[in-house]
Design an enzyme around this catalytic site. Sequence first.
Site, PDB file in Angstrom:
ATOM      1  N   LYS A  60     -12.645   3.690   3.860  1.00  0.00           N
ATOM      2  CA  LYS A  60     -11.818   2.534   3.546  1.00  0.00           C
ATOM      3  C   LYS A  60     -12.358   1.327   4.312  1.00  0.00           C
ATOM      4  CE  LYS A  60      -6.973   1.012   3.603  1.00  0.00           C
ATOM      5  NZ  LYS A  60      -5.602   1.344   4.056  1.00  0.00           N
ATOM      6  N   HIS A  82     -10.982  -1.824   4.558  1.00  0.00           N
ATOM      7  CA  HIS A  82     -10.029  -2.885   4.858  1.00  0.00           C
ATOM      8  C   HIS A  82      -8.782  -2.296   5.504  1.00  0.00           C
ATOM      9  CE1 HIS A  82      -8.743  -1.247   0.986  1.00  0.00           C
ATOM     10  NE2 HIS A  82      -7.521  -1.634   1.319  1.00  0.00           N
TER      11      HIS A  82
END
Length: 230
Positions: A104, A106
């Site tokens: 991921k 962010h």
Amino acid sequence: MEQYKEDFIDFMVSCNALKFGSFTLKSGRHSPFFMNAGAYRTGGQLLKLGEFYARAIHASFGDDFDVLFGPAYKGIPLAVATAMAYSSLYGKEVRYSSNRKEAKDHGADKGMLLGSEIRDGDRVVIIEDVTTSGKSIEETFPVIDAQGSAPGKVHVVGEMVSLNRLERAPDTTKSALQTISDRYGFPACAIVTMKDVVERLYVPGKADAVITDSLKTDIDAYYKEWGCGD
């Protein structure tokens, strides 16, 4: 055999997680039994499953660990359920962690891990459903080891799976769990083995037993061909 192991075998059968018949495995082998942790689908089932894993982990590794790591995807609910059960049964708070298939990029929890981060000095127990070839650890171990500031800074205490199939891993006479232990240097354990399952479910001459005489013959033939030397 310990009572919790007998109860776990009955539980696997009642949830249809352990099935008997004729199955083609990912390896191409034709097996008279099949284990699928995806069959645990309700809150009550996951609660009990976590308790069985917690008891087995406590019996095998004690309380000397910090994190339960469940490889994506099936290992995620296993790690969560077992962390909750461990707290309830033994009063010890352990963290759960899992890997993402894709990092991921962010948010506050960006990166490869879901749940807790893993830090230098952490002691980790890997938790999976079942392993036949031992190949999954080749992906899992590097992810865990990479969380430390240097190789070996994170300590893997051991691995726990639900069922040791007691069959040869590819290109060896040893089981997948023994192969993992030999290669990585930590114990790879199971809540129960197929030997335990047969001991619990086979009653010679009983037509309505879960493992009948005919099925026992098929299991014996399977192990004659694929049984390990552990």
